[in-house]
Design a protein around this motif. Structure first.
Motif, mmCIF file in Angstrom:
data_model
loop_
_atom_site.group_PDB
_atom_site.id
_atom_site.type_symbol
_atom_site.label_atom_id
_atom_site.label_comp_id
_atom_site.label_asym_id
_atom_site.label_seq_id
_atom_site.Cartn_x
_atom_site.Cartn_y
_atom_site.Cartn_z
ATOM 1 N N LEU A 196 0.883 -1.093 0.110
ATOM 2 C CA LEU A 196 0.074 -0.120 -0.016
ATOM 3 C C LEU A 196 0.870 1.196 0.105
ATOM 4 C CD1 LEU A 196 -2.567 1.809 0.753
ATOM 5 C CD2 LEU A 196 -2.159 1.273 2.907
ATOM 6 N N TRP A 197 1.730 1.234 1.138
ATOM 7 C CA TRP A 197 2.632 2.450 1.086
ATOM 8 C C TRP A 197 3.438 2.732 0.077
ATOM 9 C CZ3 TRP A 197 -0.181 4.742 3.993
ATOM 10 C CH2 TRP A 197 -0.434 4.271 5.224
ATOM 11 N N ARG A 198 4.077 1.395 -0.784
ATOM 12 C CA ARG A 198 4.708 1.550 -2.089
ATOM 13 C C ARG A 198 3.991 2.163 -3.270
ATOM 14 N NH1 ARG A 198 8.170 -4.200 -1.556
ATOM 15 N NH2 ARG A 198 9.970 -3.418 -0.007
ATOM 16 N N SER A 199 2.637 1.615 -3.183
ATOM 17 C CA SER A 199 1.931 2.107 -4.357
ATOM 18 C C SER A 199 1.376 3.514 -3.954
ATOM 19 C CB SER A 199 0.532 1.299 -4.086
ATOM 20 O OG SER A 199 0.725 -0.061 -4.716
ATOM 21 N N MET A 200 1.219 4.045 -2.878
ATOM 22 C CA MET A 200 0.772 5.457 -2.686
ATOM 23 C C MET A 200 2.233 6.467 -2.910
ATOM 24 S SD MET A 200 -2.136 5.648 -2.084
ATOM 25 C CE MET A 200 -2.032 7.459 -1.963
ATOM 26 N N GLU A 201 3.210 6.094 -2.752
ATOM 27 C CA GLU A 201 4.530 6.562 -3.217
ATOM 28 C C GLU A 201 4.647 6.751 -4.843
ATOM 29 O OE1 GLU A 201 9.374 7.187 -2.183
ATOM 30 O OE2 GLU A 201 8.225 4.998 -2.066
ATOM 31 N N ALA A 202 4.326 5.677 -5.371
ATOM 32 C CA ALA A 202 4.384 5.379 -6.847
ATOM 33 C C ALA A 202 3.261 6.596 -7.604
ATOM 34 C CB ALA A 202 4.150 4.197 -7.303
ATOM 35 N N VAL A 203 2.123 6.507 -6.898
ATOM 36 C CA VAL A 203 1.178 7.538 -7.530
ATOM 37 C C VAL A 203 1.290 8.902 -7.075
ATOM 38 C CG1 VAL A 203 -0.179 5.595 -7.923
ATOM 39 C CG2 VAL A 203 -0.800 7.021 -6.024
ATOM 40 N N GLU A 204 2.068 9.323 -6.282
ATOM 41 C CA GLU A 204 2.066 10.686 -5.938
ATOM 42 C C GLU A 204 2.550 11.524 -7.017
ATOM 43 O OE1 GLU A 204 3.104 11.648 -1.384
ATOM 44 O OE2 GLU A 204 4.645 10.507 -2.473
ATOM 45 N N ASN A 205 3.314 10.768 -7.916
ATOM 46 C CA ASN A 205 3.850 11.625 -9.365
ATOM 47 C C ASN A 205 4.563 12.775 -8.804
ATOM 48 O OD1 ASN A 205 2.909 9.541 -10.925
ATOM 49 N ND2 ASN A 205 0.796 10.641 -10.925
ATOM 50 N N GLY A 206 5.340 12.861 -7.996
ATOM 51 C CA GLY A 206 5.918 13.897 -7.680
ATOM 52 C C GLY A 206 5.287 15.100 -6.776
ATOM 53 N N SER A 207 3.981 15.050 -6.574
ATOM 54 C CA SER A 207 3.236 15.978 -5.906
ATOM 55 C C SER A 207 2.884 15.420 -4.528
ATOM 56 C CB SER A 207 1.829 16.395 -6.730
ATOM 57 O OG SER A 207 1.161 14.994 -6.841
ATOM 58 N N LYS A 208 3.831 15.611 -3.810
ATOM 59 C CA LYS A 208 3.750 15.205 -2.392
ATOM 60 C C LYS A 208 2.427 15.467 -1.448
ATOM 61 C CE LYS A 208 7.990 13.245 -2.126
ATOM 62 N NZ LYS A 208 8.154 11.848 -2.152
ATOM 63 N N ILE A 209 1.911 14.604 -0.708
ATOM 64 C CA ILE A 209 0.796 14.702 0.009
ATOM 65 C C ILE A 209 1.277 15.236 1.388
ATOM 66 C CG2 ILE A 209 -1.150 13.772 0.960
ATOM 67 C CD1 ILE A 209 -1.262 11.645 -1.320
ATOM 68 N N PRO A 210 1.129 16.386 1.708
ATOM 69 C CA PRO A 210 1.659 16.967 2.737
ATOM 70 C C PRO A 210 1.389 16.190 4.245
ATOM 71 C CG PRO A 210 0.575 18.701 1.692
ATOM 72 C CD PRO A 210 0.133 17.479 1.067
ATOM 73 N N GLY A 211 2.455 16.066 4.787
ATOM 74 C CA GLY A 211 2.147 15.105 6.112
ATOM 75 C C GLY A 211 2.323 13.447 6.014
ATOM 76 N N PHE A 212 2.449 13.139 4.977
ATOM 77 C CA PHE A 212 2.539 11.667 4.686
ATOM 78 C C PHE A 212 4.055 11.173 3.965
ATOM 79 C CE2 PHE A 212 -1.650 12.723 4.718
ATOM 80 C CZ PHE A 212 -2.203 11.757 5.898
ATOM 81 N N ASP A 213 4.743 10.531 4.616
ATOM 82 C CA ASP A 213 5.965 10.036 3.993
ATOM 83 C C ASP A 213 6.091 8.434 3.631
ATOM 84 O OD1 ASP A 213 8.902 9.144 3.464
ATOM 85 O OD2 ASP A 213 9.658 10.591 5.032
ATOM 86 N N PHE A 214 5.589 8.238 2.459
ATOM 87 C CA PHE A 214 5.101 6.839 1.982
ATOM 88 C C PHE A 214 6.463 6.037 2.220
ATOM 89 C CE2 PHE A 214 1.646 9.331 0.120
ATOM 90 C CZ PHE A 214 0.730 8.826 0.923
ATOM 91 N N ARG A 215 7.611 6.543 1.924
ATOM 92 C CA ARG A 215 9.004 5.782 1.999
ATOM 93 C C ARG A 215 9.293 5.371 3.415
ATOM 94 N NH1 ARG A 215 13.305 8.201 -1.299
ATOM 95 N NH2 ARG A 215 11.647 7.194 -3.143
#
Length: 162
Positions: free
Chosen positions: A113-132
């Motif tokens: 899940l976290w790896r997928s979320m990091e992949a779909v961020e497409n460089g536009s970070k979601i503030p407050g979430f460090d998926f890595r």
């Protein structure tokens, strides 16, 4: 991001977190006073924190929780307890192995899940979430539970298993 698909995906993982959290709590309860219970207790707390993080992410993205799916997950966790474990009633060394295996699978799903979320961020970070960072934490949880699972399997299935 595709809100519809993301909503389904995140709700599936939220439902999985219900199962994982209840399973971890059961492992702790059934292994109170031994090394398994002590080590899984720390992971159980982290699973709760991760579920809270997932809920915060869903709120930030405007994705509602599907209560029916969460209720079905609760029922599924209860039904999982009905599997044979080598004893007519109660907890056995095989129960421990099977539950740790299931917890490993759940934590691996959270890692993805976290790896997928990091992949779909497409460089536009979601503030407050460090998926890595969340993925690294899930990897640590999985590694610890896997070590416990292997030890439990040796104890339950080895020559001196009970």
């Amino acid at each position: 991001m595709n809100q519809r698909m993301l909503g389904i995906y995140l709700n599936d993982h939220l439902a999985g977190s219900v199962v994982g959290s209840r399973l971890a709590q059961r492992i702790v309860r059934e292994n109170e006073g031994n090394d398994y219970g002590t080590k899984v207790a720390g992971i159980a707390r982290e699973i709760e924190e991760d579920r809270s993080t997932l809920r915060q992410l869903m709120a930030r993205l405007g994705i509602g929780e599907q209560r029916a799916r969460l209720a079905m997950a609760w029922v599924a966790e209860k039904a999982m307890r009905l599997k044979p474990n080598g004893k007519l009633v109660g907890y056995s060394s095989l129960s421990r192995v099977l539950e740790l295996e299931t917890l490993t699978v759940g934590i691996t799903g959270k890692l993805e899940l976290w790896r997928s979320m990091e992949a779909v961020e497409n460089g536009s970070k979601i503030p407050g979430f460090d998926f890595r960072e969340l993925a690294q934490r899930a990897e640590s949880q999985r590694d610890l539970v896997e070590d416990l699972r292997v030890r439990a399997a040796r104890e339950a299935l080895g020559e001196r298993g009970s």
